[in-house]
Design a protein around this motif. Sequence first.
Motif, PDB file in Angstrom:
ATOM      1  N   ILE A  81      79.472  62.947   2.342  1.00 20.90           N
ATOM      2  CA  ILE A  81      79.060  63.082   0.944  1.00 20.90           C
ATOM      3  C   ILE A  81      80.311  63.255   0.095  1.00 20.90           C
ATOM      4  CG2 ILE A  81      77.627  64.356  -0.706  1.00 20.90           C
ATOM      5  CD1 ILE A  81      76.188  65.583   1.784  1.00 20.90           C
ATOM      6  N   ASP A  82      80.384  62.527  -1.011  1.00 18.70           N
ATOM      7  CA  ASP A  82      81.523  62.648  -1.916  1.00 18.70           C
ATOM      8  C   ASP A  82      81.030  63.253  -3.244  1.00 18.70           C
ATOM      9  OD1 ASP A  82      83.720  62.298  -3.644  1.00 18.70           O
ATOM     10  OD2 ASP A  82      84.434  60.601  -2.451  1.00 18.70           O
ATOM     11  N   LEU A 110      83.258  61.971  -6.354  1.00 25.70           N
ATOM     12  CA  LEU A 110      82.914  60.627  -6.798  1.00 25.70           C
ATOM     13  C   LEU A 110      81.654  60.653  -7.663  1.00 25.70           C
ATOM     14  CD1 LEU A 110      83.701  57.668  -6.685  1.00 25.70           C
ATOM     15  CD2 LEU A 110      82.385  57.451  -4.557  1.00 25.70           C
ATOM     16  N   GLY A 111      80.713  61.534  -7.306  1.00 21.15           N
ATOM     17  CA  GLY A 111      79.513  61.690  -8.109  1.00 21.15           C
ATOM     18  C   GLY A 111      79.834  62.191  -9.511  1.00 21.15           C
ATOM     19  N   ILE A 165      81.241  59.221 -11.495  1.00 26.35           N
ATOM     20  CA  ILE A 165      80.246  58.224 -11.880  1.00 26.35           C
ATOM     21  C   ILE A 165      79.264  58.777 -12.912  1.00 26.35           C
ATOM     22  CG2 ILE A 165      78.321  56.827 -11.033  1.00 26.35           C
ATOM     23  CD1 ILE A 165      79.814  56.693  -8.337  1.00 26.35           C
ATOM     24  N   THR A 166      78.822  60.014 -12.699  1.00 29.23           N
ATOM     25  CA  THR A 166      77.783  60.592 -13.564  1.00 29.23           C
ATOM     26  C   THR A 166      78.188  61.970 -14.084  1.00 29.23           C
ATOM     27  OG1 THR A 166      76.123  59.433 -12.218  1.00 29.23           O
ATOM     28  CG2 THR A 166      75.321  61.122 -13.740  1.00 29.23           C
ATOM     29  N   VAL A 188      77.342  61.456  -4.088  1.00 28.92           N
ATOM     30  CA  VAL A 188      77.294  60.117  -3.498  1.00 28.92           C
ATOM     31  C   VAL A 188      77.276  60.283  -1.982  1.00 28.92           C
ATOM     32  CG1 VAL A 188      78.499  57.925  -3.203  1.00 28.92           C
ATOM     33  CG2 VAL A 188      78.533  59.071  -5.436  1.00 28.92           C
ATOM     34  N   TYR A 189      76.245  59.767  -1.321  1.00 27.26           N
ATOM     35  CA  TYR A 189      76.139  59.834   0.144  1.00 27.26           C
ATOM     36  C   TYR A 189      76.776  58.586   0.748  1.00 27.26           C
ATOM     37  CZ  TYR A 189      72.775  63.500  -0.949  1.00 27.26           C
ATOM     38  OH  TYR A 189      72.174  64.645  -1.436  1.00 27.26           O
ATOM     39  N   ILE A 190      77.522  58.796   1.818  1.00 28.16           N
ATOM     40  CA  ILE A 190      78.327  57.721   2.403  1.00 28.16           C
ATOM     41  C   ILE A 190      78.075  57.630   3.902  1.00 28.16           C
ATOM     42  CG2 ILE A 190      80.697  56.916   2.811  1.00 28.16           C
ATOM     43  CD1 ILE A 190      81.514  58.565   0.308  1.00 28.16           C
ATOM     44  N   ALA A 213      74.517  58.886   4.295  1.00 29.31           N
ATOM     45  CA  ALA A 213      73.442  58.089   3.703  1.00 29.31           C
ATOM     46  C   ALA A 213      72.376  57.767   4.740  1.00 29.31           C
ATOM     47  CB  ALA A 213      74.019  56.805   3.115  1.00 29.31           C
TER      48      ALA A 213
END
Length: 438
Positions: A167-168, A171-172, A175-176, A182-184, A188
Amino acid sequence: MLTLKLINAETERVIAGLEKKHFNGAREAIEKVQEIDRQRRTAQQQLDANKAEGNQLAKQIGALMKQGQREEAEAVKQRVGELKAAEKTLKEQMDQAEQELTTLLCQIPNIPYDEVPEGATAESNRVVKSNQKECTADDTVGNWTANPTNNEAKLPHWELAKKYNLIDFDLGVKITGAGFPVYIGKGAQLQRALINFFLDEARKAGYTEIMPPTVVNAASGYGTGQLPDKEGQMYHCEVDDFYLIPTAEVPVTNIYRDVILDEKDLPIKNCAYTQCFRREAGSYGKDVRGLNRLHEFSKIEIVRIDKPEHSKESHKEMLEHVEGLLKKLELPYRVLLLCGGDQSFTSAICYDFEVYSEAQGRWLEVSSVSNFDTYQANRLKCRYRKADDKKIELCHTLNGSALALPRIVAAILENNQTPEGIRIPAALVPYCGFSLID
């Protein structure tokens, strides 16, 4: 919302229930409801009497005209005109009273069932079940001492997510913003595995899967009680006056808004996977770190529509279903019966499920399973036709998380650390395609 029938028939029980829920000014609010209701009913009675008199006089006009009694007929016409003018005023009074009544009733919460314990805060919630120890009637959150212990150093899930690139969070933010991770890679895949596992388990238990919209109108928010109580907690699309859902409870329950069901079709059992959106305004500190409290997250919801005499059995079955999921995920859990002061605005009784966070040393809520009695159904106009006498009655509505993913993921990562990596619970391996995160 509470029904006027209940308020007028069991006034003292309603007031006592509101006081158990720590609703300030309970007696004053109920007395105001009753006074406005009396005004409305008085206006209605006068309106009915005027209409009856007007109908009777209208019949007399023709007869008087035929008999040549023009003056008498004109006098009757004048009286009919006076009644029609009064009718307009009475209708305005009724409409105003109705509006005031609805506004006030929407500000009054549901009353708790008798078995709901007294208490103002979460410390008074009763621990009724756990896979950590046998529970007694005296066990509460405030005196609970059965936390799992492990002498080995444990990493919190946000460090594990970084270590294994699952999980990042940064990065989330890029982006938002904060609260939108963000799941990677395997992170994910784990998310998707849990979603499919929970949906499959729900279908096995007889729930029909629904894929609803994740944006609803104001009427839907009102129907399930998010509006006007929780508008500040929801994301609002102002141009179109739509709301991003905080839970699938909202769109799924609103399927039955303004619907009359047949008794033979109850209980209705639905489940849904959706993304959920919550502003969580004012949240800060360690309790919101990592996956603990997000603005967007995945959740599977189970929803039931039932008849009153069976809803407690439905609630029990829902609780057993959620507990079965936690057993299959091999997580340490406890079940809480919420006290009156810690219950939601709309629930009559609510049980929370919590899993233990090994690294954080605390319990994390992963599900709330509630029975709303007729409170939501009264707002929704969700009713059913009885099979024996064809009478129309309000349904009971129930829902629960089965389950919310973020804290489940946190607990899986933290509680399954080994020197080789993070072990995946056996029930999830067929869904993940791997048994170890390394």
